[in-house]
Write a protein that holds these residues in place. Structure first.
Motif, PDB file in Angstrom:
ATOM      1  N   PRO A   1      58.092 107.751 -79.678  1.00  0.00           N
ATOM      2  CA  PRO A   1      57.301 107.500 -80.891  1.00  0.00           C
ATOM      3  C   PRO A   1      56.368 108.661 -81.214  1.00  0.00           C
ATOM      4  CG  PRO A   1      56.443 106.211 -79.060  1.00  0.00           C
ATOM      5  CD  PRO A   1      57.717 106.843 -78.577  1.00  0.00           C
ATOM      6  N   VAL A   2      56.027 108.772 -82.500  1.00  0.00           N
ATOM      7  CA  VAL A   2      55.151 109.844 -82.971  1.00  0.00           C
ATOM      8  C   VAL A   2      53.993 109.250 -83.774  1.00  0.00           C
ATOM      9  CG1 VAL A   2      54.971 111.899 -84.424  1.00  0.00           C
ATOM     10  CG2 VAL A   2      57.047 111.495 -83.085  1.00  0.00           C
ATOM     11  N   LEU A   3      52.796 109.714 -83.452  1.00  0.00           N
ATOM     12  CA  LEU A   3      51.614 109.404 -84.262  1.00  0.00           C
ATOM     13  C   LEU A   3      51.198 110.664 -84.992  1.00  0.00           C
ATOM     14  CD1 LEU A   3      48.481 107.333 -83.396  1.00  0.00           C
ATOM     15  CD2 LEU A   3      48.192 109.646 -84.300  1.00  0.00           C
ATOM     16  N   VAL A   4      50.921 110.526 -86.273  1.00  0.00           N
ATOM     17  CA  VAL A   4      50.448 111.654 -87.081  1.00  0.00           C
ATOM     18  C   VAL A   4      49.011 111.390 -87.523  1.00  0.00           C
ATOM     19  CG1 VAL A   4      50.734 112.944 -89.226  1.00  0.00           C
ATOM     20  CG2 VAL A   4      52.748 112.276 -87.891  1.00  0.00           C
ATOM     21  N   ASP A   5      48.131 112.326 -87.181  1.00  0.00           N
ATOM     22  CA  ASP A   5      46.749 112.299 -87.655  1.00  0.00           C
ATOM     23  C   ASP A   5      46.727 112.981 -89.016  1.00  0.00           C
ATOM     24  OD1 ASP A   5      44.119 112.855 -88.286  1.00  0.00           O
ATOM     25  OD2 ASP A   5      43.594 113.694 -86.332  1.00  0.00           O
ATOM     26  N   ALA A   6      46.589 112.167 -90.060  1.00  0.00           N
ATOM     27  CA  ALA A   6      46.650 112.692 -91.431  1.00  0.00           C
ATOM     28  C   ALA A   6      45.278 112.780 -92.078  1.00  0.00           C
ATOM     29  CB  ALA A   6      47.564 111.809 -92.277  1.00  0.00           C
ATOM     30  N   ALA A   7      44.224 112.844 -91.255  1.00  0.00           N
ATOM     31  CA  ALA A   7      42.867 112.881 -91.807  1.00  0.00           C
ATOM     32  C   ALA A   7      42.653 114.071 -92.733  1.00  0.00           C
ATOM     33  CB  ALA A   7      41.842 112.915 -90.671  1.00  0.00           C
ATOM     34  N   GLN A   8      43.335 115.201 -92.436  1.00  0.00           N
ATOM     35  CA  GLN A   8      43.130 116.406 -93.241  1.00  0.00           C
ATOM     36  C   GLN A   8      44.294 116.706 -94.182  1.00  0.00           C
ATOM     37  OE1 GLN A   8      40.262 117.920 -93.260  1.00  0.00           O
ATOM     38  NE2 GLN A   8      39.351 116.869 -91.510  1.00  0.00           N
ATOM     39  N   SER A   9      45.222 115.754 -94.296  1.00  0.00           N
ATOM     40  CA  SER A   9      46.343 115.983 -95.224  1.00  0.00           C
ATOM     41  C   SER A   9      46.444 114.926 -96.308  1.00  0.00           C
ATOM     42  CB  SER A   9      47.669 116.040 -94.446  1.00  0.00           C
ATOM     43  OG  SER A   9      47.936 114.822 -93.779  1.00  0.00           O
TER      44      SER A   9
ATOM     45  N   MET B   1      56.317 108.081 -95.654  1.00  0.00           N
ATOM     46  CA  MET B   1      56.661 107.639 -94.311  1.00  0.00           C
ATOM     47  C   MET B   1      58.169 107.590 -94.085  1.00  0.00           C
ATOM     48  SD  MET B   1      53.787 107.379 -92.888  1.00  0.00           S
ATOM     49  CE  MET B   1      53.494 108.805 -93.926  1.00  0.00           C
ATOM     50  N   LYS B   2      58.904 107.238 -95.104  1.00  0.00           N
ATOM     51  CA  LYS B   2      60.364 107.169 -94.952  1.00  0.00           C
ATOM     52  C   LYS B   2      60.943 108.555 -94.700  1.00  0.00           C
ATOM     53  CE  LYS B   2      60.599 103.284 -98.202  1.00  0.00           C
ATOM     54  NZ  LYS B   2      59.259 103.465 -98.777  1.00  0.00           N
ATOM     55  N   ASP B   3      60.349 109.572 -95.308  1.00  0.00           N
ATOM     56  CA  ASP B   3      60.827 110.937 -95.145  1.00  0.00           C
ATOM     57  C   ASP B   3      60.335 111.541 -93.835  1.00  0.00           C
ATOM     58  OD1 ASP B   3      62.076 113.419 -96.112  1.00  0.00           O
ATOM     59  OD2 ASP B   3      60.020 114.148 -96.247  1.00  0.00           O
ATOM     60  N   ILE B   4      59.057 111.327 -93.517  1.00  0.00           N
ATOM     61  CA  ILE B   4      58.480 111.913 -92.306  1.00  0.00           C
ATOM     62  C   ILE B   4      59.058 111.273 -91.056  1.00  0.00           C
ATOM     63  CG2 ILE B   4      56.336 112.188 -90.989  1.00  0.00           C
ATOM     64  CD1 ILE B   4      54.878 112.351 -93.704  1.00  0.00           C
ATOM     65  N   GLY B   5      59.176 109.952 -91.072  1.00  0.00           N
ATOM     66  CA  GLY B   5      59.791 109.260 -89.950  1.00  0.00           C
ATOM     67  C   GLY B   5      58.894 109.060 -88.748  1.00  0.00           C
ATOM     68  N   CYS B   6      57.557 109.081 -88.943  1.00  0.00           N
ATOM     69  CA  CYS B   6      56.666 108.823 -87.810  1.00  0.00           C
ATOM     70  C   CYS B   6      56.508 107.320 -87.615  1.00  0.00           C
ATOM     71  CB  CYS B   6      55.308 109.482 -88.029  1.00  0.00           C
ATOM     72  SG  CYS B   6      54.412 108.907 -89.487  1.00  0.00           S
ATOM     73  N   ASP B   7      55.979 106.935 -86.454  1.00  0.00           N
ATOM     74  CA  ASP B   7      55.792 105.526 -86.124  1.00  0.00           C
ATOM     75  C   ASP B   7      54.377 105.051 -86.416  1.00  0.00           C
ATOM     76  OD1 ASP B   7      58.441 104.836 -84.694  1.00  0.00           O
ATOM     77  OD2 ASP B   7      57.812 106.722 -83.769  1.00  0.00           O
ATOM     78  N   PHE B   8      53.420 105.980 -86.337  1.00  0.00           N
ATOM     79  CA  PHE B   8      52.023 105.671 -86.633  1.00  0.00           C
ATOM     80  C   PHE B   8      51.458 106.800 -87.489  1.00  0.00           C
ATOM     81  CE2 PHE B   8      52.966 104.031 -82.369  1.00  0.00           C
ATOM     82  CZ  PHE B   8      52.663 102.684 -82.527  1.00  0.00           C
ATOM     83  N   LEU B   9      50.580 106.435 -88.411  1.00  0.00           N
ATOM     84  CA  LEU B   9      49.889 107.431 -89.226  1.00  0.00           C
ATOM     85  C   LEU B   9      48.458 106.951 -89.407  1.00  0.00           C
ATOM     86  CD1 LEU B   9      50.778 109.929 -91.517  1.00  0.00           C
ATOM     87  CD2 LEU B   9      49.649 108.182 -92.885  1.00  0.00           C
ATOM     88  N   ALA B  10      47.504 107.844 -89.173  1.00  0.00           N
ATOM     89  CA  ALA B  10      46.092 107.487 -89.239  1.00  0.00           C
ATOM     90  C   ALA B  10      45.362 108.393 -90.220  1.00  0.00           C
ATOM     91  CB  ALA B  10      45.459 107.607 -87.854  1.00  0.00           C
ATOM     92  N   PHE B  11      44.483 107.796 -91.014  1.00  0.00           N
ATOM     93  CA  PHE B  11      43.623 108.615 -91.873  1.00  0.00           C
ATOM     94  C   PHE B  11      42.368 107.840 -92.249  1.00  0.00           C
ATOM     95  CE2 PHE B  11      46.732 106.641 -94.759  1.00  0.00           C
ATOM     96  CZ  PHE B  11      45.940 106.105 -95.766  1.00  0.00           C
ATOM     97  N   SER B  12      41.378 108.578 -92.772  1.00  0.00           N
ATOM     98  CA  SER B  12      40.082 108.011 -93.135  1.00  0.00           C
ATOM     99  C   SER B  12      39.889 107.990 -94.644  1.00  0.00           C
ATOM    100  CB  SER B  12      38.942 108.832 -92.511  1.00  0.00           C
ATOM    101  OG  SER B  12      39.000 108.809 -91.108  1.00  0.00           O
ATOM    102  N   GLY B  13      39.165 106.983 -95.118  1.00  0.00           N
ATOM    103  CA  GLY B  13      38.881 106.899 -96.543  1.00  0.00           C
ATOM    104  C   GLY B  13      37.953 107.994 -97.030  1.00  0.00           C
ATOM    105  N   HIS B  14      36.952 108.342 -96.220  1.00  0.00           N
ATOM    106  CA  HIS B  14      35.920 109.271 -96.716  1.00  0.00           C
ATOM    107  C   HIS B  14      36.403 110.696 -96.866  1.00  0.00           C
ATOM    108  CE1 HIS B  14      34.648 111.424 -92.941  1.00  0.00           C
ATOM    109  NE2 HIS B  14      35.298 110.418 -92.408  1.00  0.00           N
ATOM    110  N   LYS B  15      37.565 111.016 -96.296  1.00  0.00           N
ATOM    111  CA  LYS B  15      38.133 112.356 -96.490  1.00  0.00           C
ATOM    112  C   LYS B  15      38.945 112.439 -97.782  1.00  0.00           C
ATOM    113  CE  LYS B  15      36.705 113.722 -92.366  1.00  0.00           C
ATOM    114  NZ  LYS B  15      37.541 114.072 -91.217  1.00  0.00           N
TER     115      LYS B  15
END
Length: 393
Positions: free
Chosen positions: A184-192, A200-214
């Motif tokens: 499995p892959v987790l992507v930290d997308a806070a800066q993207s 998500m369908k294209d990237i194919g990761c299992d988890f993705l995390a990001f923040s609202g304030h960014k």
């Protein structure tokens, strides 16, 4: 070039009698009127707890909260809104995954990169995992041919965009390699999330995390995307709102995503993410990307052309952040003097101490850009840098 500053009231502010030039967006972005009005309207007109009441305000609040979840689902190309959990932010999202997967991770390995934020390092250590970084060259390009997956590798967790350098990692290539090994892959997308289109369908990761304030929304709220194949992992938090039946002997849980949202969530914050998505989509992510690329490239080129300035990182694709130092001048002193000129930048190690050690420095000055920044902001940064250098000449 379009100027979006008119939509952000704080950008009219003066600092020490000078116009504010805000270049600290990797730390937090400013909020447009649409988001500010949405938050205010919620508390003035609709404020009520969700999912637990049959009265009018509760139903309206619940409807707006779930509508925001659907907006997030559509924005990131998730399969369905059940894959979207609201959290307290990127850090909370990653910690929730670490706690849920701890039985698998303990004593095994999590593969990361050498440019990670501490939030993508410490949670895995707390879960008892050993960290191993994908090798990179001096310019911080990942050396994919040297990426070694072993039987002990149980997760790959990578930032999409470095919060320090602005380097964009090739996450789709990494998820492809991971799939070949069923990892499995987790992507930290806070800066993207605020800069680049995500699917998500294209990237194919299992988890993705990001923040609202960014991404122009409220602080204290974020998102964890969890793919359907991990929809049965144990929740990391327990409490009200996420249970089906509770006895003193055992508890059964609701289906995702409520299963992972214990307690009263940041309702207004979630709704503000929906408003921020509306704002960005009204502009168009393609238009945002084009505008930001022009400003970012202009700023980076000007910094590279400036004598006595060292710029860190040089990868095929970059966005958001630029880190640099002035020769012979401490990064803190540079940031302090720029602040007196109305130029807001960040200094220090940017919660990336391993990266700083690999760069051979204790810290940097970081200028980070958002959709409301212009070439004028970049010009003011260069003007400020020249003044700093003159003061130390």
């Amino acid at each position: 070039m379009t100027d979006f500053k008119k939509d952000f009231p704080i950008l009219d502010k003066e600092i020490y009698g000078k116009q504010l030039f805000y270049l600290d967006n990797a730390a937090t972005s400013q909020k447009p009127n649409l988001v500010l009005d949405t938050i205010s309207d919620f508390y003035r007109s609709d404020n009520s707890n969700i999912h637990r009441g049959v009265h009018y305000l509760s139903e309206i609040s619940s409807e707006k909260y779930e509508k925001a979840r659907q907006k997030v689902c559509d924005f990131i190309g998730a399969g369905n809104p059940d894959e979207v959990t609201f959290t307290a932010g990127t850090t909370d999202s990653i910690n929730q995954v670490a706690r849920s997967l701890e039985p698998v991770l303990k004593g095994n390995e999590v593969m990361i990169t050498g440019v990670e934020h501490h939030s993508n390092i410490v949670p895995w250590q707390l879960a008892g995992a050993k960290l191993r970084a994908i090798p990179m060259d001096f310019d911080c390009n990942l050396l994919m041919d040297s990426m070694e997956i072993t039987a002990k590798t149980k997760l790959i967790s990578i930032s999409h965009v470095s919060n320090v350098l602005g380097s964009v990692n090739k996450i789709k290539e990494i998820t492809g390699i991971a799939k070949d090994h069923d990892i499995p892959v987790l992507v930290d997308a806070a800066q993207s999330i605020q800069h680049l289109p995500l699917d998500m369908k294209d990237i194919g990761c299992d988890f993705l995390a990001f923040s609202g304030h960014k991404m122009y929304a409220a602080t204290g709220v974020g998102v964890l995307y969890t793919s359907e194949r991990f929809s049965d992992i144990m929740p990391a938090k327990g409490g009200g709102g996420m249970v089906d039946r509770v006895t003193l002997e055992e508890t059964t849980y609701l289906d995702p995503p409520l299963k992972y949202e214990a307690g009263t969530p940041h309702i207004a914050g979630a709704i503000s993410i929906g408003a921020a998505i509306d704002y960005m989509q009204n502009i168009g992510m393609g238009r945002i990307r084009k505008h930001e690329h022009e400003v970012y490239s202009y700023a980076r080129d000007r910094l590279l052309e400036t004598d006595g300035v060292t710029v860190y990182g040089n990868t095929e694709e970059m966005c958001g952040s630029i880190s640099f130092n002035l020769d012979g001048i401490h990064h803190y002193d540079t940031g302090l003097i720029l602040d007196k000129m109305g130029i807001a930048v960040r200094t220090g190690h940017h919660c990336a101490q391993p990266l700083m050690r690999s760069l051979g420095t204790e810290g940097t000055v970081r200028a980070s850009f958002a959709l409301y920044n212009t070439k004028e902001d970049a010009d003011m940064l260069i003007e400020g840098i020249e003044k700093v250098r003159m003061m130390y000449a």
